[in-house]
Design a protein around this motif. Structure first.
Motif, PDB file in Angstrom:
ATOM      1  N   LEU A  99       0.833  -1.206   0.000  1.00 38.03           N
ATOM      2  CA  LEU A  99       0.000   0.000   0.000  1.00 38.03           C
ATOM      3  C   LEU A  99       0.869   1.258   0.000  1.00 38.03           C
ATOM      4  O   LEU A  99       0.576   2.231  -0.703  1.00 38.03           O
ATOM      5  CB  LEU A  99      -0.933   0.005   1.215  1.00 38.03           C
ATOM      6  N   TYR A 100       1.938   1.234   0.790  1.00 41.93           N
ATOM      7  CA  TYR A 100       2.832   2.398   0.869  1.00 41.93           C
ATOM      8  C   TYR A 100       3.508   2.639  -0.477  1.00 41.93           C
ATOM      9  O   TYR A 100       3.582   3.779  -0.946  1.00 41.93           O
ATOM     10  CB  TYR A 100       3.870   2.162   1.960  1.00 41.93           C
ATOM     11  N   ARG A 101       3.972   1.580  -1.119  1.00 45.37           N
ATOM     12  CA  ARG A 101       4.649   1.725  -2.415  1.00 45.37           C
ATOM     13  C   ARG A 101       3.662   2.098  -3.523  1.00 45.37           C
ATOM     14  O   ARG A 101       4.061   2.643  -4.555  1.00 45.37           O
ATOM     15  CB  ARG A 101       5.379   0.431  -2.772  1.00 45.37           C
ATOM     16  N   ALA A 102       2.387   1.779  -3.314  1.00 49.99           N
ATOM     17  CA  ALA A 102       1.374   2.166  -4.303  1.00 49.99           C
ATOM     18  C   ALA A 102       1.059   3.654  -4.258  1.00 49.99           C
ATOM     19  O   ALA A 102       0.329   4.159  -5.120  1.00 49.99           O
ATOM     20  CB  ALA A 102       0.088   1.366  -4.072  1.00 49.99           C
ATOM     21  N   GLY A 103       1.603   4.364  -3.273  1.00 52.23           N
ATOM     22  CA  GLY A 103       1.438   5.811  -3.209  1.00 52.23           C
ATOM     23  C   GLY A 103       0.496   6.315  -2.143  1.00 52.23           C
ATOM     24  O   GLY A 103       0.309   7.531  -1.996  1.00 52.23           O
ATOM     25  N   GLN A 107       7.398   3.643  10.679  1.00 52.08           N
ATOM     26  CA  GLN A 107       6.282   3.765  11.626  1.00 52.08           C
ATOM     27  C   GLN A 107       5.205   2.733  11.331  1.00 52.08           C
ATOM     28  O   GLN A 107       4.665   2.103  12.246  1.00 52.08           O
ATOM     29  CB  GLN A 107       5.691   5.174  11.551  1.00 52.08           C
ATOM     30  N   LEU A 108       4.896   2.531  10.048  1.00 50.01           N
ATOM     31  CA  LEU A 108       3.883   1.546   9.684  1.00 50.01           C
ATOM     32  C   LEU A 108       4.340   0.129  10.019  1.00 50.01           C
ATOM     33  O   LEU A 108       3.556  -0.690  10.519  1.00 50.01           O
ATOM     34  CB  LEU A 108       3.563   1.664   8.190  1.00 50.01           C
ATOM     35  N   SER A 109       5.621  -0.153   9.760  1.00 49.56           N
ATOM     36  CA  SER A 109       6.149  -1.477  10.090  1.00 49.56           C
ATOM     37  C   SER A 109       6.140  -1.699  11.593  1.00 49.56           C
ATOM     38  O   SER A 109       5.819  -2.803  12.071  1.00 49.56           O
ATOM     39  CB  SER A 109       7.572  -1.628   9.537  1.00 49.56           C
ATOM     40  N   GLY A 110       6.482  -0.654  12.351  1.00 45.36           N
ATOM     41  CA  GLY A 110       6.439  -0.767  13.801  1.00 45.36           C
ATOM     42  C   GLY A 110       5.033  -1.011  14.320  1.00 45.36           C
ATOM     43  O   GLY A 110       4.830  -1.784  15.267  1.00 45.36           O
TER      44      GLY A 110
END
Length: 346
Positions: free
Chosen positions: A278-282, A332-335
């Motif tokens: 999702l993050y890489r999708a923008g 932050q999202l990974s955490g």
């Protein structure tokens, strides 16, 4: 224009054929305006407040009013509907609307508002001119002080209706001169009924999941729901959940649900993959976390017990604070995913 319905003569001299429905939809005004209620009885939601406005409309001699509520809940629409019922054919010359977010300075009060208040308009007995100030909470304090004096001077001929998102930003001298009406967000049932009505009128093809997606993305905002509906119809001709989320460019809830399910099982690699994709999708971290919060709070997920739901909401809230403060990174999202995977029953 060719006499055949749905035909337009091209620049090369030929005839381009459009499907009748597609041609009709391209030529329409926005559905938000086309289906804007013209009478109070047609306004959706906030029934107690609408009943108060109906009583005021029957009497005709309305007070100054502050209408407070979130965007898209019908504040300005209900004011115009009330003015239409009170003034009827006189509405064009007796009502003016200004958007205070664009014209928010003291000069607007001294010039436009004061000039309109001074104009003579022949109206039946007990009727007054109406000045509608949209986004009134954006007015500067100096403009509000000048408006307070104008409201006093022309109280015999003019009434003021101030629509705002936050009534606390209106100065107390104006609040004390006005009746305060509060609006709340529309419920899913109220919005769904209106969307179904528009779909029937426009002969829109849809499925149940598409309607649910419109309600999910709108968050109680009827204006947003109608705009998303029209954009989906114009773009794809069919309202499905996939098409709605493509138009709205929002993270698909099913992906988030799969991620939450992985977190409840402690499967961190699978959960991280969803977040990273999702993050890489923008999608911004704020969008991802906001969608995650709404799904955890409102949607029943079999793998998520009530105790874990509360713990998930707590961790999501703490992460959202850090993102709002500027730490909007993939770390932050990974955490957050790691925290959710480690969450146990309280």
């Amino acid at each position: 224009m060719n006499s055949q319905r749905g035909c337009v003569r091209s620049s090369s001299g030929g005839v381009d054929i459009f499907p009748p429905k597609a041609f009709r939809r391209m030529s329409l005004i926005p559905w938000v305006e086309k289906y804007r209620p013209q009478r109070l009885e047609d306004v959706v939601g906030n029934e107690p407040t609408i009943k108060r406005l109906k009583v005021l409309a029957q009497n005709g001699n309305i007070p100054n009013i502050i209408i407070s509520g979130p965007p898209g809940c019908g504040k300005t629409t209900s004011v115009w509907a009330m003015a239409n019922e009170i003034l009827g054919k006189h509405i064009k010359e007796a009502v003016i609307e200004l958007n205070a977010s664009d014209e928010r300075g003291i000069d607007v009060v001294r010039n436009k508002i004061k000039n309109f208040a001074q104009q003579r308009v022949t109206l039946p007995e007990k009727m007054h001119k109406i000045i509608i100030l949209d986004e009134a909470d954006s007015m500067t304090e100096g403009a509000q002080q000048a408006l307070r004096r104008t409201m006093e001077l022309y109280s015999s001929t003019t009434r003021f209706v101030l629509a705002c998102n936050n009534s606390e930003k209106i100065i107390e001298p104006i609040q004390s001169r006005c009746a305060l009406l509060r609006y709340k967000r529309l419920t899913d049932a109220e919005m769904l009924a209106r969307l179904m009505y528009v779909c029937e009128k426009e002969e829109v093809r849809y499925d149940d999941k598409g309607m649910q997606a419109l309600l999910f993305t709108a968050e109680g905002d009827m204006r947003q729901a109608l705009n998303n509906l029209q954009c989906t119809v114009n773009g794809y001709e069919f309202v499905s959940s996939e098409n709605v989320f493509k138009v709205c460019d929002a993270p698909h809830p099913q992906l988030i649900i799969d991620m939450i399910t992985s977190c409840t099982k402690g499967e961190m690699p699978e959960a991280c993959k969803v977040i990273h994709d999702l993050y890489r999708a923008g999608y911004s971290p704020d969008d991802i976390i906001s969608t995650l919060f709404r799904i955890v709070k409102n949607i029943e997920i079999p793998a998520l017990s009530e105790g874990k739901r509360m713990e998930f909401i707590r961790e999501i809230g703490l992460c959202h604070i850090r993102v709002v403060e500027g730490l909007s990174t993939l770390v932050q999202l990974s955490g957050l995913v790691a925290k959710l995977c480690q969450t146990k029953e309280p």
